[in-house]
Design a protein around this motif. Sequence first.
Motif, PDB file in Angstrom:
ATOM      1  N   MET A   1     -21.355  58.134  47.138  1.00  0.00           N
ATOM      2  CA  MET A   1     -21.711  57.674  45.789  1.00  0.00           C
ATOM      3  C   MET A   1     -21.983  56.175  45.811  1.00  0.00           C
ATOM      4  O   MET A   1     -21.417  55.447  46.629  1.00  0.00           O
ATOM      5  N   ILE A   2     -22.827  55.757  44.906  1.00  0.00           N
ATOM      6  CA  ILE A   2     -23.128  54.330  44.788  1.00  0.00           C
ATOM      7  C   ILE A   2     -22.258  53.737  43.685  1.00  0.00           C
ATOM      8  O   ILE A   2     -22.183  54.280  42.576  1.00  0.00           O
ATOM      9  N   GLU A   3     -21.588  52.657  44.009  1.00  0.00           N
ATOM     10  CA  GLU A   3     -20.673  52.017  43.066  1.00  0.00           C
ATOM     11  C   GLU A   3     -21.402  50.928  42.292  1.00  0.00           C
ATOM     12  O   GLU A   3     -22.026  50.046  42.872  1.00  0.00           O
ATOM     13  N   LEU A   4     -21.290  51.006  40.969  1.00  0.00           N
ATOM     14  CA  LEU A   4     -21.872  49.977  40.110  1.00  0.00           C
ATOM     15  C   LEU A   4     -20.790  48.960  39.744  1.00  0.00           C
ATOM     16  O   LEU A   4     -19.734  49.326  39.239  1.00  0.00           O
ATOM     17  N   THR A   5     -21.094  47.707  40.006  1.00  0.00           N
ATOM     18  CA  THR A   5     -20.170  46.619  39.673  1.00  0.00           C
ATOM     19  C   THR A   5     -20.731  45.709  38.603  1.00  0.00           C
ATOM     20  O   THR A   5     -20.013  44.892  38.043  1.00  0.00           O
ATOM     21  N   GLY A   6     -22.035  45.820  38.343  1.00  0.00           N
ATOM     22  CA  GLY A   6     -22.698  44.893  37.441  1.00  0.00           C
ATOM     23  C   GLY A   6     -23.285  43.697  38.146  1.00  0.00           C
ATOM     24  O   GLY A   6     -24.065  42.945  37.545  1.00  0.00           O
ATOM     25  N   ASP A   7     -22.953  43.522  39.425  1.00  0.00           N
ATOM     26  CA  ASP A   7     -23.352  42.308  40.141  1.00  0.00           C
ATOM     27  C   ASP A   7     -24.063  42.555  41.456  1.00  0.00           C
ATOM     28  O   ASP A   7     -24.658  41.634  42.012  1.00  0.00           O
ATOM     29  N   THR A   8     -24.015  43.775  41.986  1.00  0.00           N
ATOM     30  CA  THR A   8     -24.417  43.978  43.377  1.00  0.00           C
ATOM     31  C   THR A   8     -25.490  45.038  43.578  1.00  0.00           C
ATOM     32  O   THR A   8     -25.801  45.390  44.719  1.00  0.00           O
ATOM     33  N   LEU A   9     -26.075  45.563  42.528  1.00  0.00           N
ATOM     34  CA  LEU A   9     -27.062  46.629  42.665  1.00  0.00           C
ATOM     35  C   LEU A   9     -28.321  46.111  43.352  1.00  0.00           C
ATOM     36  O   LEU A   9     -28.849  45.058  42.993  1.00  0.00           O
ATOM     37  N   THR A  10     -28.801  46.855  44.343  1.00  0.00           N
ATOM     38  CA  THR A  10     -30.020  46.487  45.063  1.00  0.00           C
ATOM     39  C   THR A  10     -31.132  47.485  44.759  1.00  0.00           C
ATOM     40  O   THR A  10     -30.878  48.602  44.284  1.00  0.00           O
ATOM     41  N   ILE A  11     -32.354  47.091  45.073  1.00  0.00           N
ATOM     42  CA  ILE A  11     -33.480  48.012  44.916  1.00  0.00           C
ATOM     43  C   ILE A  11     -33.303  49.216  45.826  1.00  0.00           C
ATOM     44  O   ILE A  11     -33.601  50.350  45.451  1.00  0.00           O
ATOM     45  N   GLY A  12     -32.782  48.989  47.032  1.00  0.00           N
ATOM     46  CA  GLY A  12     -32.553  50.098  47.943  1.00  0.00           C
ATOM     47  C   GLY A  12     -31.593  51.123  47.368  1.00  0.00           C
ATOM     48  O   GLY A  12     -31.812  52.339  47.476  1.00  0.00           O
ATOM     49  N   GLU A  13     -30.498  50.657  46.745  1.00  0.00           N
ATOM     50  CA  GLU A  13     -29.540  51.581  46.129  1.00  0.00           C
ATOM     51  C   GLU A  13     -30.157  52.307  44.947  1.00  0.00           C
ATOM     52  O   GLU A  13     -29.963  53.521  44.772  1.00  0.00           O
ATOM     53  N   LEU A  14     -30.890  51.580  44.122  1.00  0.00           N
ATOM     54  CA  LEU A  14     -31.530  52.213  42.969  1.00  0.00           C
ATOM     55  C   LEU A  14     -32.542  53.257  43.435  1.00  0.00           C
ATOM     56  O   LEU A  14     -32.667  54.331  42.838  1.00  0.00           O
ATOM     57  N   LYS A  15     -33.230  52.955  44.522  1.00  0.00           N
ATOM     58  CA  LYS A  15     -34.193  53.905  45.082  1.00  0.00           C
ATOM     59  C   LYS A  15     -33.504  55.195  45.494  1.00  0.00           C
ATOM     60  O   LYS A  15     -34.031  56.299  45.275  1.00  0.00           O
ATOM     61  N   LEU A 103     -26.789  50.474  32.106  1.00  0.00           N
ATOM     62  CA  LEU A 103     -25.389  50.694  32.460  1.00  0.00           C
ATOM     63  C   LEU A 103     -24.868  49.560  33.334  1.00  0.00           C
ATOM     64  O   LEU A 103     -23.758  49.047  33.111  1.00  0.00           O
ATOM     65  N   ASN A 104     -25.637  49.154  34.320  1.00  0.00           N
ATOM     66  CA  ASN A 104     -25.196  48.088  35.222  1.00  0.00           C
ATOM     67  C   ASN A 104     -24.976  46.782  34.471  1.00  0.00           C
ATOM     68  O   ASN A 104     -24.047  46.020  34.777  1.00  0.00           O
ATOM     69  N   ALA A 105     -25.792  46.530  33.455  1.00  0.00           N
ATOM     70  CA  ALA A 105     -25.606  45.316  32.643  1.00  0.00           C
ATOM     71  C   ALA A 105     -24.332  45.416  31.802  1.00  0.00           C
ATOM     72  O   ALA A 105     -23.584  44.438  31.670  1.00  0.00           O
ATOM     73  N   LEU A 106     -24.067  46.587  31.247  1.00  0.00           N
ATOM     74  CA  LEU A 106     -22.890  46.747  30.389  1.00  0.00           C
ATOM     75  C   LEU A 106     -21.591  46.592  31.163  1.00  0.00           C
ATOM     76  O   LEU A 106     -20.605  46.051  30.639  1.00  0.00           O
ATOM     77  N   VAL A 107     -21.564  47.057  32.426  1.00  0.00           N
ATOM     78  CA  VAL A 107     -20.304  47.003  33.177  1.00  0.00           C
ATOM     79  C   VAL A 107     -20.002  45.613  33.722  1.00  0.00           C
ATOM     80  O   VAL A 107     -18.944  45.400  34.329  1.00  0.00           O
ATOM     81  N   LYS A 108     -20.878  44.664  33.473  1.00  0.00           N
ATOM     82  CA  LYS A 108     -20.562  43.285  33.815  1.00  0.00           C
ATOM     83  C   LYS A 108     -19.406  42.759  32.965  1.00  0.00           C
ATOM     84  O   LYS A 108     -18.696  41.836  33.357  1.00  0.00           O
TER      85      LYS A 108
END
Length: 512
Positions: A1-15, A103-108
């Motif tokens: 699973m990919i973990e969302l932190t609000g700070d570390t999401l990459t294009i590769g993970e989003l892909k 979602l990634n913005a909210l979890v910041k």
Amino acid sequence: MIELTGDTLTIGELKEVLYGDRKIHIAKNSLTRVEASRAAVDKIALGDESVYGINTGFGKFSNVKIAEENVETLQLNLIRSHACGVGDPFPRIVAKAMMMLRLNALVKGYSGVRVKVVEMLTKLINRNIIPVVPQQGSLGASGDLAPLAHLALVLIGEGRVFNESGDIVPALGVLEKNGIKPITLQAKEGLALINGTQTMTAMAVVNYIEAEQLALDSEWISGMTFESLEGVIDAFLPETHEVRGYPQQTAVAKRMLDWLQGSELTTRQNEKRVQDAYSLRCIPQVHGASWQVLDYVKEKLEIEMNAATDNPLIFDNGKTVISGGNFHGQPIAFAMDFLKIAVAELANISERRVERLVNTQLNEDLPAFLSPEPGLQSGAMIMQYVAASLVSENKTLAHPASVDSIPSSANQEDHVSMGTIGSRHAADIIQNSRRVLTIEAICAMQALEYKGVEKASKKIRQKWNAVNSIVPSLKEDRIFHQDIDNLHDYLKEIKIDFHIQGGNEDAERIIY
């Protein structure tokens, strides 16, 4: 699973989430930040001080204080009234990216929503319950209000979604089928869901992924053309590119040599001619410049993907609440306008190579228009017309959206980015350019057959076989529309089996 932190999401993970259906979860420390931010909003909502978006109206209504008992109604009215987008819906992949980025913005932890909100968004993403979001209606500041409101509708059990088969259906029934209860939005939550740049950024990320793949495909396609026209390979030797100093240009030249290694069709200086036309000789310079833009776009996108872009933002456990302008989409608007130019140029130079393949005065003794019977059969004549039409259309679409601005909300919001328009036009240019390169690939395949596929490099022969399995050789005139569509679909299919080694400084993009 990919973990969302609000700070570390990459294009590769989003892909991987968008194209590989990877599941996601929220980091525990991010949920702690969300809880703290929500506690601050609850405290403000009970107080007497007017704080924008929590107990006031919106836009020009920011000076209107809202009574405590009407706060939930305020949020519901906000979503319903702002969900007025028009036009065809965004592709499902873009709408899913919107959900991920919001979602990634909210979890910041600066937006003040409840954990319940981020948990519901997580469920919707993991179960592929994707909102139907109309493409038109955003000014790109104050964020992507209209399209994001259509996303937010699903959380409250309204609006529409795509079901598993891709049909558009009411959201409520799908939520009930999945055992998901709609939520009642509380103070600030409606505003936190819609006040951001996630629509333009979602479209921009999908654009980047498609443009990166198209740029890679442009290299083997141009390599096939290069062999068909017996190009002078000296132009790709490293010395020329190293002395200019652009790493992307040097990398393209290196990859072109790799594609052409072992070819019996390429020539050397003075063997047949001193030098080639620019559309062959300058492939590293032109394609490399487009890679420079892609690198710029990627940098800006990965910043924006991890940005807090709503308003107001809550700091210091609610001691500081700042009404700012992070929702303004100017950085993404510029990036998309730049991407439009870069991709359009890949098509421009491709169309010029198509002309060289079909023009008997330029094509190194190939049949006119690659026709099996010139005169009786037209061959690829009109394919070049189509390519020329598409590159001309691109020139109109490449006009920058970001230079325009129309005031809104009674001149309170008096400068906007038009970034969402820029991202949509970039998508159109990518589609057009892919079709131009499709036409080049078809023409290059046929030209290489005339020259002798067995003389081509091993890697180009492999690509020739792939193209020829989709588009049969031109033995007689036929309806080429379906051939173009079929090969276009092959090129459009996103491949997640390539990776980038060492970054763009040496730009070793390896395709398996």
